[in-house]
Write a protein that holds these residues in place. Structure first.
Motif, PDB file in Angstrom:
ATOM      1  N   PHE A  62       0.828  -1.210   0.000  1.00 31.66           N
ATOM      2  CA  PHE A  62       0.000   0.000   0.000  1.00 31.66           C
ATOM      3  C   PHE A  62       0.860   1.257   0.000  1.00 31.66           C
ATOM      4  O   PHE A  62       0.564   2.228  -0.684  1.00 31.66           O
ATOM      5  N   MET A  63       1.963   1.235   0.770  1.00 33.87           N
ATOM      6  CA  MET A  63       2.876   2.380   0.783  1.00 33.87           C
ATOM      7  C   MET A  63       3.459   2.586  -0.607  1.00 33.87           C
ATOM      8  O   MET A  63       3.596   3.714  -1.081  1.00 33.87           O
ATOM      9  N   PHE A  64       3.802   1.472  -1.254  1.00 39.97           N
ATOM     10  CA  PHE A  64       4.331   1.566  -2.625  1.00 39.97           C
ATOM     11  C   PHE A  64       3.299   2.238  -3.525  1.00 39.97           C
ATOM     12  O   PHE A  64       3.612   3.147  -4.287  1.00 39.97           O
ATOM     13  N   TYR A  65       2.037   1.796  -3.402  1.00 35.99           N
ATOM     14  CA  TYR A  65       0.974   2.367  -4.236  1.00 35.99           C
ATOM     15  C   TYR A  65       0.856   3.872  -3.996  1.00 35.99           C
ATOM     16  O   TYR A  65       0.730   4.665  -4.923  1.00 35.99           O
ATOM     17  N   MET A  66       0.921   4.266  -2.725  1.00 34.74           N
ATOM     18  CA  MET A  66       0.721   5.671  -2.377  1.00 34.74           C
ATOM     19  C   MET A  66       1.818   6.550  -2.983  1.00 34.74           C
ATOM     20  O   MET A  66       1.545   7.574  -3.609  1.00 34.74           O
ATOM     21  N   PHE A  67       3.074   6.124  -2.833  1.00 34.66           N
ATOM     22  CA  PHE A  67       4.168   6.947  -3.359  1.00 34.66           C
ATOM     23  C   PHE A  67       4.253   6.845  -4.876  1.00 34.66           C
ATOM     24  O   PHE A  67       4.655   7.792  -5.554  1.00 34.66           O
ATOM     25  N   PHE A  68       3.854   5.677  -5.404  1.00 26.16           N
ATOM     26  CA  PHE A  68       3.810   5.451  -6.859  1.00 26.16           C
ATOM     27  C   PHE A  68       2.869   6.468  -7.509  1.00 26.16           C
ATOM     28  O   PHE A  68       3.175   7.077  -8.521  1.00 26.16           O
ATOM     29  N   GLU A  69       1.715   6.688  -6.853  1.00 29.12           N
ATOM     30  CA  GLU A  69       0.764   7.661  -7.392  1.00 29.12           C
ATOM     31  C   GLU A  69       1.202   9.099  -7.109  1.00 29.12           C
ATOM     32  O   GLU A  69       0.973   9.996  -7.911  1.00 29.12           O
ATOM     33  N   SER A  70       1.848   9.315  -5.940  1.00 29.37           N
ATOM     34  CA  SER A  70       2.257  10.684  -5.595  1.00 29.37           C
ATOM     35  C   SER A  70       3.302  11.212  -6.562  1.00 29.37           C
ATOM     36  O   SER A  70       3.376  12.412  -6.813  1.00 29.37           O
ATOM     37  N   SER A  71       4.139  10.309  -7.103  1.00 32.60           N
ATOM     38  CA  SER A  71       5.204  10.773  -7.991  1.00 32.60           C
ATOM     39  C   SER A  71       4.647  11.373  -9.279  1.00 32.60           C
ATOM     40  O   SER A  71       5.361  12.050 -10.017  1.00 32.60           O
ATOM     41  N   LEU A  72       3.358  11.122  -9.542  1.00 31.83           N
ATOM     42  CA  LEU A  72       2.711  11.736 -10.723  1.00 31.83           C
ATOM     43  C   LEU A  72       2.633  13.250 -10.606  1.00 31.83           C
ATOM     44  O   LEU A  72       2.747  13.972 -11.592  1.00 31.83           O
ATOM     45  N   ILE A  73       2.411  13.742  -9.381  1.00 33.88           N
ATOM     46  CA  ILE A  73       2.097  15.162  -9.206  1.00 33.88           C
ATOM     47  C   ILE A  73       3.288  16.059  -9.549  1.00 33.88           C
ATOM     48  O   ILE A  73       3.150  16.971 -10.369  1.00 33.88           O
ATOM     49  N   PRO A  74       4.512  15.791  -8.975  1.00 33.12           N
ATOM     50  CA  PRO A  74       5.648  16.615  -9.397  1.00 33.12           C
ATOM     51  C   PRO A  74       5.944  16.493 -10.891  1.00 33.12           C
ATOM     52  O   PRO A  74       6.343  17.471 -11.522  1.00 33.12           O
ATOM     53  N   THR A  75       5.728  15.290 -11.463  1.00 30.05           N
ATOM     54  CA  THR A  75       5.968  15.127 -12.908  1.00 30.05           C
ATOM     55  C   THR A  75       5.011  16.008 -13.693  1.00 30.05           C
ATOM     56  O   THR A  75       5.396  16.652 -14.678  1.00 30.05           O
ATOM     57  N   LEU A  76       3.768  16.035 -13.245  1.00 26.58           N
ATOM     58  CA  LEU A  76       2.762  16.868 -13.907  1.00 26.58           C
ATOM     59  C   LEU A  76       3.172  18.335 -13.833  1.00 26.58           C
ATOM     60  O   LEU A  76       3.090  19.078 -14.820  1.00 26.58           O
ATOM     61  N   PHE A  77       3.659  18.765 -12.663  1.00 27.13           N
ATOM     62  CA  PHE A  77       4.110  20.154 -12.512  1.00 27.13           C
ATOM     63  C   PHE A  77       5.282  20.455 -13.432  1.00 27.13           C
ATOM     64  O   PHE A  77       5.383  21.544 -13.987  1.00 27.13           O
ATOM     65  N   LEU A  78       6.189  19.464 -13.567  1.00 23.95           N
ATOM     66  CA  LEU A  78       7.341  19.666 -14.468  1.00 23.95           C
ATOM     67  C   LEU A  78       6.864  19.916 -15.890  1.00 23.95           C
ATOM     68  O   LEU A  78       7.335  20.822 -16.574  1.00 23.95           O
ATOM     69  N   ILE A  79       5.887  19.092 -16.334  1.00 23.07           N
ATOM     70  CA  ILE A  79       5.417  19.220 -17.717  1.00 23.07           C
ATOM     71  C   ILE A  79       4.628  20.517 -17.889  1.00 23.07           C
ATOM     72  O   ILE A  79       4.829  21.262 -18.849  1.00 23.07           O
ATOM     73  N   LEU A  80       3.732  20.819 -16.935  1.00 26.33           N
ATOM     74  CA  LEU A  80       2.887  22.012 -17.075  1.00 26.33           C
ATOM     75  C   LEU A  80       3.684  23.293 -16.850  1.00 26.33           C
ATOM     76  O   LEU A  80       3.425  24.314 -17.472  1.00 26.33           O
ATOM     77  N   GLY A  81       4.659  23.244 -15.931  1.00 25.83           N
ATOM     78  CA  GLY A  81       5.347  24.475 -15.570  1.00 25.83           C
ATOM     79  C   GLY A  81       6.496  24.834 -16.479  1.00 25.83           C
ATOM     80  O   GLY A  81       6.719  25.997 -16.780  1.00 25.83           O
ATOM     81  N   TRP A  82       7.256  23.812 -16.928  1.00 25.02           N
ATOM     82  CA  TRP A  82       8.461  24.130 -17.685  1.00 25.02           C
ATOM     83  C   TRP A  82       8.437  23.551 -19.101  1.00 25.02           C
ATOM     84  O   TRP A  82       9.455  23.537 -19.773  1.00 25.02           O
ATOM     85  N   GLY A  83       7.258  23.046 -19.539  1.00 26.67           N
ATOM     86  CA  GLY A  83       7.163  22.496 -20.899  1.00 26.67           C
ATOM     87  C   GLY A  83       7.278  23.605 -21.930  1.00 26.67           C
ATOM     88  O   GLY A  83       7.308  24.786 -21.603  1.00 26.67           O
ATOM     89  N   TYR A  84       7.336  23.219 -23.220  1.00 25.62           N
ATOM     90  CA  TYR A  84       7.603  24.222 -24.254  1.00 25.62           C
ATOM     91  C   TYR A  84       6.336  24.702 -24.974  1.00 25.62           C
ATOM     92  O   TYR A  84       6.129  25.871 -25.161  1.00 25.62           O
ATOM     93  N   GLN A  85       5.483  23.783 -25.414  1.00 25.88           N
ATOM     94  CA  GLN A  85       4.350  24.165 -26.252  1.00 25.88           C
ATOM     95  C   GLN A  85       3.056  24.232 -25.452  1.00 25.88           C
ATOM     96  O   GLN A  85       2.957  23.647 -24.378  1.00 25.88           O
ATOM     97  N   PRO A  86       2.052  24.932 -26.005  1.00 22.62           N
ATOM     98  CA  PRO A  86       0.759  25.006 -25.310  1.00 22.62           C
ATOM     99  C   PRO A  86       0.069  23.646 -25.185  1.00 22.62           C
ATOM    100  O   PRO A  86      -0.786  23.477 -24.327  1.00 22.62           O
ATOM    101  N   GLU A  87       0.444  22.662 -26.032  1.00 18.48           N
ATOM    102  CA  GLU A  87      -0.213  21.344 -25.936  1.00 18.48           C
ATOM    103  C   GLU A  87       0.149  20.612 -24.647  1.00 18.48           C
ATOM    104  O   GLU A  87      -0.363  19.525 -24.399  1.00 18.48           O
ATOM    105  N   ARG A  88       1.047  21.194 -23.851  1.00 16.80           N
ATOM    106  CA  ARG A  88       1.457  20.497 -22.620  1.00 16.80           C
ATOM    107  C   ARG A  88       0.285  20.278 -21.677  1.00 16.80           C
ATOM    108  O   ARG A  88       0.299  19.348 -20.877  1.00 16.80           O
ATOM    109  N   LEU A  89      -0.754  21.119 -21.781  1.00 18.17           N
ATOM    110  CA  LEU A  89      -1.944  20.911 -20.940  1.00 18.17           C
ATOM    111  C   LEU A  89      -2.600  19.593 -21.285  1.00 18.17           C
ATOM    112  O   LEU A  89      -2.951  18.794 -20.416  1.00 18.17           O
ATOM    113  N   GLN A  90      -2.749  19.364 -22.605  1.00 18.28           N
ATOM    114  CA  GLN A  90      -3.368  18.113 -23.047  1.00 18.28           C
ATOM    115  C   GLN A  90      -2.497  16.926 -22.633  1.00 18.28           C
ATOM    116  O   GLN A  90      -3.009  15.907 -22.174  1.00 18.28           O
TER     117      GLN A  90
END
Length: 446
Positions: free
Chosen positions: A110-138
């Motif tokens: 269960f701990m693995f599942y929790m951190f496995f899912e949590s790692s999505l959030i910083p990745t999402l911020f990386l793509i949305l915050g520092w990505g290049y094109q407007p399609e990064r939202l999609q």
């Protein structure tokens, strides 16, 4: 294990002090080398604290996480140069690293599942915050919904396991064998999407093309390995159902790998080509892992580590040319041999590793995977031979098309790499070819 987590938490304030960008990177290098010195690993869990500990599978992947996250900071010099929210960027990378280390070192499903899912959030911020094109939202929405949709059944599967066994510790669950189809599907599917398996791979090229270089490195280097790591863990108690149903996933992966290789040959975007090639590589990893043979499981682990270093290095190369020419299109990135002569060597070395040339770790992984998949069924030889052939074909296409040819008329000067870039590429390539000398860690851990 706890000491590393505390070090990372204590580094976080440094992110918010200006002019300490490189200090954070040096501190991460320091942690990495401290962690390398702890490789007293056996097949059992070591350094156990309350729910943390690592065995040999976790050890390799935690080390890869430290290594890739440190190199991400090295690669993202432009964020420091243009002051593009660099403090938040460093903080984001450290949080991501923390989640990754926690998910690889937790001994509880269960701990693995929790951190496995949590790692999505910083990745999402990386793509949305520092990505290049407007399609990064999609791309961000794709990433989120593909992964979240399939991980809810997994959560229910984990609760059902707990209801039956009253424990979720890997060692204690491993003593049981379940023959329950719904449990099998609910636990496996989240990892298949994360790998990604062909047919549920669409989020990956999208996310890669829109992500900044650090986002691509973390996606290719570690995010795809979370899926493989999860499968290695849950198959210890799902063998019975696995033997019944795994042929479905193996056949989808192998046929999908061939189709994806054909798609690679039609790409004009450097990043897109490398992203699709990692889907093809993960297809063969998935195939070998699903055979549940000794060769297959060890080979998939070796290839996961090798692919993490190799693919990440290729994304760095694509970014280096993007920073010079302002485009990732192969129509403009032609004749780079004239434009960046010293960089061609690194293109060659990493492309060679990508098509599993000796002495890279990719070769070891691919040979053992071929061994396991062919021993599972003779019919797979057809798709495996096509996969290996096309893997070399699209890598040569990437190398030859970008390095040779007539240089684009808009590029008049020539430009050499910076020492930082050569160091970055060396630190991807060197461990990849050095690890073959210590391949017993990769192959003899069951």
């Amino acid at each position: 294990m706890l000491k590393f987590i505390f070090i990372m938490i204590f580094i976080m304030p440094f992110c918010f002090m200006n002019s300490l960008f490189w200090m954070v990177q040096n501190l991460l290098f320091m942690i990495t080398f401290m962690f390398i010195l702890m490789n007293n690993c056996t097949n059992y869990f070591m350094n156990i604290s309350y729910f943390l500990g690592f065995d040999l599978i976790s050890y390799g992947l935690i080390l890869l996480s430290f290594w890739i996250c440190t190199l991400m900071i090295t690669a993202s010099e432009s964020i420091n140069k243009y002051n593009n929210y660099k403090n938040l960027f460093l903080f984001n990378i450290l949080i991501l690293l923390l989640f990754l280390v926690l998910s690889f070192s937790s001994m509880d499903l269960f701990m693995f599942y929790m951190f496995f899912e949590s790692s999505l959030i910083p990745t999402l911020f990386l793509i949305l915050g520092w990505g290049y094109q407007p399609e990064r939202l999609q791309a961000g929405v794709y990433l989120l919904f593909y992964t979240l949709l399939v991980s809810l059944p997994m959560l229910i599967g984990i609760f059902s396991l707990y209801n039956n066994l009253m424990t979720l510790n890997y060692f204690l669950i491993g003593n049981n064998l379940f023959n329950y189809d719904l449990l099998y599907i609910s636990l496996i599917f989240a990892f298949l999407v994360k790998m990604p398996m062909f047919l549920v791979h669409l989020w990956l090229p999208k996310a890669h093309v829109e992500a900044p270089v650090s986002g691509s490195m973390i996606l290719a280097g570690i995010m795809l390995k979370l899926g493989g790591y999860g499968l290695l863990r849950v198959f210890s108690f799902l063998q019975v159902s696995g033997i019944k149903y795994n042929y479905i996933w193996i056949s989808i992966s192998l046929v999908g790998g061939v189709l994806i290789s054909l798609i690679c040959l039609r790409q004009t975007d450097l990043k897109s080509l490398i992203a699709y090639s990692s889907v093809a590589h993960m297809g063969i990893v998935l195939g070998g892992l699903m055979t549940l043979t000794y060769w297959g499981v060890c080979g998939s682990y070796s290839l996961m580590i090798a692919h993490g270093l190799c693919s990440s290095g290729l994304f760095c190369l694509a970014n280096i040319t993007y920073e010079r020419l302002g485009s990732r299109s192969l129509l403009i990135n032609k004749g780079l041999l004239n434009f960046m002569p010293s960089m061609t060597l690194w293109w060659f070395l990493l492309s060679a590793c990508n098509m599993a040339a000796p002495p890279s770790l990719n070769l070891l992984g691919e040979i053992s995977l071929l061994n396991s998949i062919v021993s599972w069924s003779w019919l797979t030889m057809i798709s495996l031979s096509l996969l290996s052939f096309f893997s070399a074909a699209y890598t040569l296409y990437l190398y030859a098309y970008s390095q040779h040819g007539k240089i684009f008329s808009g590029v008049y000067s020539f430009s050499n790499g910076k020492i930082r870039e050569f160091l970055l590429l060396f630190l991807h390539w060197f461990p990849l070819n050095l690890l073959i000398l210590k391949s017993d860690i990769c192959m003899l851990w069951i």
